[in-house]
Design an enzyme around this catalytic site. Structure first.
Site, PDB file in Angstrom:
ATOM      1  N   PHE A  11      -0.400  11.138 -14.778  1.00 56.52           N
ATOM      2  CA  PHE A  11      -1.773  10.649 -14.949  1.00 56.52           C
ATOM      3  C   PHE A  11      -2.652  11.003 -13.734  1.00 56.52           C
ATOM      4  O   PHE A  11      -3.611  11.779 -13.840  1.00 56.52           O
ATOM      5  CB  PHE A  11      -1.715   9.137 -15.201  1.00 56.52           C
ATOM      6  N   GLU A  83       8.487   7.234 -10.468  1.00 54.42           N
ATOM      7  CA  GLU A  83       8.523   6.372 -11.648  1.00 54.42           C
ATOM      8  C   GLU A  83       7.484   5.300 -11.357  1.00 54.42           C
ATOM      9  O   GLU A  83       7.505   4.686 -10.288  1.00 54.42           O
ATOM     10  CB  GLU A  83       9.909   5.754 -11.820  1.00 54.42           C
ATOM     11  N   THR A 133       0.942   2.508  -3.407  1.00 55.58           N
ATOM     12  CA  THR A 133       0.313   1.493  -4.245  1.00 55.58           C
ATOM     13  C   THR A 133       0.011   0.215  -3.475  1.00 55.58           C
ATOM     14  O   THR A 133       0.684  -0.095  -2.487  1.00 55.58           O
ATOM     15  CB  THR A 133       1.249   1.172  -5.428  1.00 55.58           C
ATOM     16  N   ASP A 134      -0.943  -0.554  -3.987  1.00 54.90           N
ATOM     17  CA  ASP A 134      -1.238  -1.864  -3.371  1.00 54.90           C
ATOM     18  C   ASP A 134      -0.139  -2.891  -3.674  1.00 54.90           C
ATOM     19  O   ASP A 134      -0.066  -3.934  -3.038  1.00 54.90           O
ATOM     20  CB  ASP A 134      -2.599  -2.402  -3.845  1.00 54.90           C
ATOM     21  N   GLU A 135       0.738  -2.578  -4.666  1.00 59.14           N
ATOM     22  CA  GLU A 135       1.746  -3.562  -5.064  1.00 59.14           C
ATOM     23  C   GLU A 135       2.759  -3.845  -3.961  1.00 59.14           C
ATOM     24  O   GLU A 135       3.478  -4.841  -4.028  1.00 59.14           O
ATOM     25  CB  GLU A 135       2.468  -3.098  -6.337  1.00 59.14           C
ATOM     26  N   TYR A 159       9.869  -1.786  -9.055  1.00 64.66           N
ATOM     27  CA  TYR A 159       8.941  -0.675  -8.795  1.00 64.66           C
ATOM     28  C   TYR A 159       8.313  -0.804  -7.414  1.00 64.66           C
ATOM     29  O   TYR A 159       8.372   0.128  -6.596  1.00 64.66           O
ATOM     30  CB  TYR A 159       7.845  -0.631  -9.870  1.00 64.66           C
ATOM     31  N   ALA A 161       9.190  -2.576  -4.886  1.00 73.21           N
ATOM     32  CA  ALA A 161      10.180  -2.511  -3.797  1.00 73.21           C
ATOM     33  C   ALA A 161      10.550  -1.052  -3.518  1.00 73.21           C
ATOM     34  O   ALA A 161      10.718  -0.657  -2.359  1.00 73.21           O
ATOM     35  CB  ALA A 161      11.417  -3.321  -4.172  1.00 73.21           C
ATOM     36  N   LYS A 163       8.624   1.561  -4.022  1.00 75.96           N
ATOM     37  CA  LYS A 163       7.485   2.197  -3.355  1.00 75.96           C
ATOM     38  C   LYS A 163       7.402   1.727  -1.899  1.00 75.96           C
ATOM     39  O   LYS A 163       7.097   2.510  -0.998  1.00 75.96           O
ATOM     40  CB  LYS A 163       6.176   1.894  -4.090  1.00 75.96           C
ATOM     41  N   ARG A 223      -6.324  -7.694 -11.429  1.00 78.81           N
ATOM     42  CA  ARG A 223      -6.100  -6.377 -10.834  1.00 78.81           C
ATOM     43  C   ARG A 223      -7.454  -5.845 -10.352  1.00 78.81           C
ATOM     44  O   ARG A 223      -8.499  -6.268 -10.824  1.00 78.81           O
ATOM     45  CB  ARG A 223      -5.494  -5.401 -11.865  1.00 78.81           C
TER      46      ARG A 223
HETATM   47  P1  NAD Z   1       2.825   8.802 -13.823  1.00 78.62           P
HETATM   48  O1  NAD Z   1       4.032   8.031 -14.206  1.00 78.62           O
HETATM   49  O2  NAD Z   1       1.726   8.985 -14.807  1.00 78.62           O
HETATM   50  O3  NAD Z   1       3.251  10.266 -13.355  1.00 78.62           O
HETATM   51  C1  NAD Z   1       4.368  10.515 -12.543  1.00 78.62           C
HETATM   52  C2  NAD Z   1       4.645  12.019 -12.547  1.00 78.62           C
HETATM   53  O4  NAD Z   1       5.761  12.254 -11.675  1.00 78.62           O
HETATM   54  C3  NAD Z   1       5.021  12.552 -13.928  1.00 78.62           C
HETATM   55  O5  NAD Z   1       4.360  13.772 -14.174  1.00 78.62           O
HETATM   56  C4  NAD Z   1       6.520  12.770 -13.830  1.00 78.62           C
HETATM   57  O6  NAD Z   1       6.997  13.815 -14.653  1.00 78.62           O
HETATM   58  C5  NAD Z   1       6.674  13.102 -12.345  1.00 78.62           C
HETATM   59  N1  NAD Z   1       8.024  12.793 -11.835  1.00 78.62           N
HETATM   60  C6  NAD Z   1       8.726  11.651 -12.009  1.00 78.62           C
HETATM   61  N2  NAD Z   1       9.931  11.742 -11.414  1.00 78.62           N
HETATM   62  C7  NAD Z   1       9.982  12.972 -10.830  1.00 78.62           C
HETATM   63  C8  NAD Z   1      10.940  13.660 -10.056  1.00 78.62           C
HETATM   64  N3  NAD Z   1      12.131  13.111  -9.755  1.00 78.62           N
HETATM   65  N4  NAD Z   1      10.650  14.900  -9.607  1.00 78.62           N
HETATM   66  C9  NAD Z   1       9.464  15.484  -9.904  1.00 78.62           C
HETATM   67  N5  NAD Z   1       8.514  14.881 -10.654  1.00 78.62           N
HETATM   68  C10 NAD Z   1       8.757  13.650 -11.110  1.00 78.62           C
HETATM   69  O7  NAD Z   1       2.308   8.114 -12.492  1.00 78.62           O
HETATM   70  P2  NAD Z   1       0.805   7.911 -11.967  1.00 78.62           P
HETATM   71  O8  NAD Z   1       0.279   6.675 -12.554  1.00 78.62           O
HETATM   72  O9  NAD Z   1       0.074   9.192 -12.119  1.00 78.62           O
HETATM   73  O10 NAD Z   1       1.103   7.611 -10.424  1.00 78.62           O
HETATM   74  C11 NAD Z   1       1.209   8.683  -9.491  1.00 78.62           C
HETATM   75  C12 NAD Z   1       1.511   8.109  -8.119  1.00 78.62           C
HETATM   76  O11 NAD Z   1       0.469   7.219  -7.740  1.00 78.62           O
HETATM   77  C13 NAD Z   1       2.798   7.293  -8.057  1.00 78.62           C
HETATM   78  O12 NAD Z   1       3.422   7.559  -6.830  1.00 78.62           O
HETATM   79  C14 NAD Z   1       2.327   5.846  -8.132  1.00 78.62           C
HETATM   80  O13 NAD Z   1       3.221   5.001  -7.457  1.00 78.62           O
HETATM   81  C15 NAD Z   1       1.003   5.951  -7.417  1.00 78.62           C
HETATM   82  N6  NAD Z   1      -0.015   4.960  -7.805  1.00 78.62           N
HETATM   83  C16 NAD Z   1      -0.340   4.782  -9.121  1.00 78.62           C
HETATM   84  C17 NAD Z   1      -1.367   3.897  -9.468  1.00 78.62           C
HETATM   85  C18 NAD Z   1      -1.789   3.682 -10.902  1.00 78.62           C
HETATM   86  O14 NAD Z   1      -2.606   2.795 -11.167  1.00 78.62           O
HETATM   87  N7  NAD Z   1      -1.288   4.450 -11.870  1.00 78.62           N
HETATM   88  C19 NAD Z   1      -2.019   3.182  -8.463  1.00 78.62           C
HETATM   89  C20 NAD Z   1      -1.637   3.377  -7.140  1.00 78.62           C
HETATM   90  C21 NAD Z   1      -0.652   4.283  -6.824  1.00 78.62           C
HETATM   91  O1  DAU Z   2      -1.688  -1.748  -8.571  1.00 74.02           O
HETATM   92  C1  DAU Z   2      -1.326  -0.412  -8.701  1.00 74.02           C
HETATM   93  C2  DAU Z   2      -0.289  -0.270  -9.786  1.00 74.02           C
HETATM   94  O2  DAU Z   2      -0.967  -0.445 -11.025  1.00 74.02           O
HETATM   95  C3  DAU Z   2       0.448   1.050  -9.762  1.00 74.02           C
HETATM   96  O3  DAU Z   2       1.176   1.155  -8.563  1.00 74.02           O
HETATM   97  C4  DAU Z   2       1.394   1.187 -10.960  1.00 74.02           C
HETATM   98  O4  DAU Z   2       1.998   2.461 -10.970  1.00 74.02           O
HETATM   99  C5  DAU Z   2       0.575   1.001 -12.219  1.00 74.02           C
HETATM  100  O5  DAU Z   2       1.407   1.058 -13.357  1.00 74.02           O
HETATM  101  C6  DAU Z   2      -0.180  -0.329 -12.182  1.00 74.02           C
HETATM  102  O6  DAU Z   2       0.753  -1.447 -12.258  1.00 74.02           O
HETATM  103  P1  DAU Z   2       0.414  -2.741 -13.151  1.00 74.02           P
HETATM  104  O7  DAU Z   2       1.673  -3.421 -13.473  1.00 74.02           O
HETATM  105  O8  DAU Z   2      -0.685  -3.529 -12.529  1.00 74.02           O
HETATM  106  O9  DAU Z   2      -0.208  -1.976 -14.437  1.00 74.02           O
HETATM  107  P2  DAU Z   2      -0.035  -2.209 -16.009  1.00 74.02           P
HETATM  108  O10 DAU Z   2      -1.054  -1.363 -16.686  1.00 74.02           O
HETATM  109  O11 DAU Z   2       1.388  -2.100 -16.445  1.00 74.02           O
HETATM  110  O12 DAU Z   2      -0.460  -3.745 -16.179  1.00 74.02           O
HETATM  111  C7  DAU Z   2      -1.732  -4.191 -15.742  1.00 74.02           C
HETATM  112  C8  DAU Z   2      -1.783  -5.678 -15.981  1.00 74.02           C
HETATM  113  O13 DAU Z   2      -1.819  -5.926 -17.395  1.00 74.02           O
HETATM  114  C9  DAU Z   2      -0.572  -6.424 -15.467  1.00 74.02           C
HETATM  115  O14 DAU Z   2      -0.985  -7.688 -14.977  1.00 74.02           O
HETATM  116  C10 DAU Z   2       0.314  -6.605 -16.704  1.00 74.02           C
HETATM  117  C11 DAU Z   2      -0.701  -6.704 -17.811  1.00 74.02           C
HETATM  118  N1  DAU Z   2      -0.271  -6.172 -19.119  1.00 74.02           N
HETATM  119  C12 DAU Z   2       0.241  -4.922 -19.168  1.00 74.02           C
HETATM  120  C13 DAU Z   2       0.654  -4.380 -20.373  1.00 74.02           C
HETATM  121  C14 DAU Z   2       1.243  -2.988 -20.425  1.00 74.02           C
HETATM  122  C15 DAU Z   2      -0.444  -6.930 -20.272  1.00 74.02           C
HETATM  123  O15 DAU Z   2      -0.945  -8.075 -20.230  1.00 74.02           O
HETATM  124  N2  DAU Z   2      -0.052  -6.396 -21.466  1.00 74.02           N
HETATM  125  C16 DAU Z   2       0.517  -5.153 -21.554  1.00 74.02           C
HETATM  126  O16 DAU Z   2       0.883  -4.729 -22.672  1.00 74.02           O
END
Ligand code: NAD
Ligand code: DAU
Length: 351
Positions: A11, A83, A133-135, A159, A161, A163, A223
């Protein structure tokens, strides 16, 4: 000049690569294992573009990472691969330890070996940018101030932990070996190409399919939402001007309760694609809470603004409207992700 990106088919990674090549011509080597979360279709517009070199592979494959570094001699490594889904980490934490902890360790070791061969400006200018991540900071009480870079780490899920562990490794590789690292800790992203297992895209695709909108617990968890291209511009700012060894929080100053997010998505869909069955909010269904569910995240993003002049360009109102519209405009992308057909994209496009 070249950069090596890991996880660039996910993403945020794919948004970053697309944005990067919109802004400049510096080539990107994109290393991604194409797990269920990796989708090369996100990067279809770059097909035939020599500035983007895709390599399918695992960050834990040391020989592969070594050879990519030796061959392309990048000036920076931007590490997204992980992941990323908290619920999956609760069901099966193993993959999170493998990729997020061991994979980051492997990358750090490969980067350290490569960096030690560099000299002069190339050595001083090299960056290992760790996307986190902020988590890692745990959960805030309603009246706590937002997370600053100085907050203690208190991760609560497998997750977060994993990160947190990776952040500690990155910090140690700077402190002990001098590797020029920067780490960014960002809040929840949303926008195009978001895999529909996460809250916002799941609500959009379920609503359009007339399926229940599952809200965990009381829906009052908070969030701090940031439009994905604002995260990308924050990373570019830190990569360009961040101080090695420092961490930077990135966030949108936009705290919202989950239930309000879901209601906003429903209201936008009511406006943009009304359902004959009535308002989409009728589909809201409260379900069992996530185990160990963090109550509130919020980011204090003053450091990156003060030191690097970064601020988000989108408000939540503009960002969420663009996001809902993007999903409405891309039913084929959604259908292929939901059916699993996106995994055939590689074969279909590249033979
Ligand atoms: P995502 O799950 O959408 O994408 C992860 C990508 O990494 C995928 O393309 C997957 O194929 C690849 N990948 C997974 N394992 C791999 C491996 N062993 N080797 C090579 N590639 C691999 O994740 P995202 O939401 O795009 O998040 C990207 C980064 O940003 C992560 O490190 C996540 O912790 C961080 N992050 C995400 C958010 C969020 O809201 N999504 C917020 C803050 C930080
Ligand atoms: O804060 C940054 C993080 O945000 C990233 O590091 C993670 O990779 C990313 O997945 C995200 O984590 P969250 O757990 O906050 O995101 P998620 O979209 O899974 O859930 C957002 C909130 O919504 C959370 O409080 C759980 C809730 N939720 C989620 C799903 C999937 C629901 O209530 N219903 C749902 O079906």
């Amino acid at each position: 000049m070249t950069i090596l990106v890991t996880g660039g088919a996910g993403f945020i990674g794919s948004n970053f690569v697309l944005d990067w090549l919109r802004q400049c011509d510096e080539p990107v080597i994109n290393l991604d294992a194409l797990t269920y979360a990796g989708n090369l279709e996100n990067l279809a517009s770059l097909q035939g573009d020599a500035r983007h070199v895709f390599v399918k592979g695992d960050i834990g494959d040391r020989a592969l990472v070594d050879s990519l570094l030796a061959q392309h001699r990048p000036r920076a490594l931007v590490h997204f691969a992980a992941e990323s889904h908290v619920d999956r980490s609760i069901h099966g934490p193993g993959a999170f330890m493998k990729t997020n902890v061991e994979g980051t360790f492997t990358l750090l070791e490969a980067a350290r070996a490569y960096w030690s061969t560099l000299e002069g400006d190339a050595k001083a200018g090299f960056r290992f940018h760790h996307v986190s991540t902020d988590e890692v900071y745990g959960s805030l009480k309603p009246t706590d101030p937002p997370f600053a870079e100085t907050n203690a780490y208190e991760p609560n899920s497998p997750y977060s932990a994993s990160k947190a562990a990776s952040d500690h490794l990155v910090r140690a590789w700077h402190h002990t070996y001098g590797l020029p690292v920067v780490t960014t800790n960002c809040s929840n992203n949303y926008g195009p190409y978001h895999f529909p297992e996460k809250l916002i895209p799941l609500m959009i695709v379920n609503a359009l399919a007339g399926k229940p909108l599952p809200v965990y617990g009381d829906g009052q968890q908070i969030r701090d939402w940031l439009y994905v291209t604002d995260h990308c511009s924050g990373i570019r700012a830190v990569l360009a001007g961040g101080t090695p060894g420092e961490t930077y929080n990135i966030g949108g100053w936009n705290e919202k309760a989950n239930i309000d997010i879901v209601k906003t998505v429903c209201a936008l869909l009511d406006e943009l694609k009304p359902s004959a069955e009535g308002p989409y909010a009728r589909l809201i269904t409260y379900v069992k809470d996530r185990p160990g569910h963090d109550r509130r995240y919020a980011i204090d993003a003053r450091k990156i603004e003060r030191e690097l002049g970064w601020r988000p360009a989108e408000t939540f109102e503009t960002g969420i409207r663009k996001t809902v519209q993007w999903y409405l405009d891309h039913p084929d992308w959604v259908a292929r992700v939901q059916s699993g057909a996106y995994r055939d994209w590689l074969d279909k496009q590249y033979g």
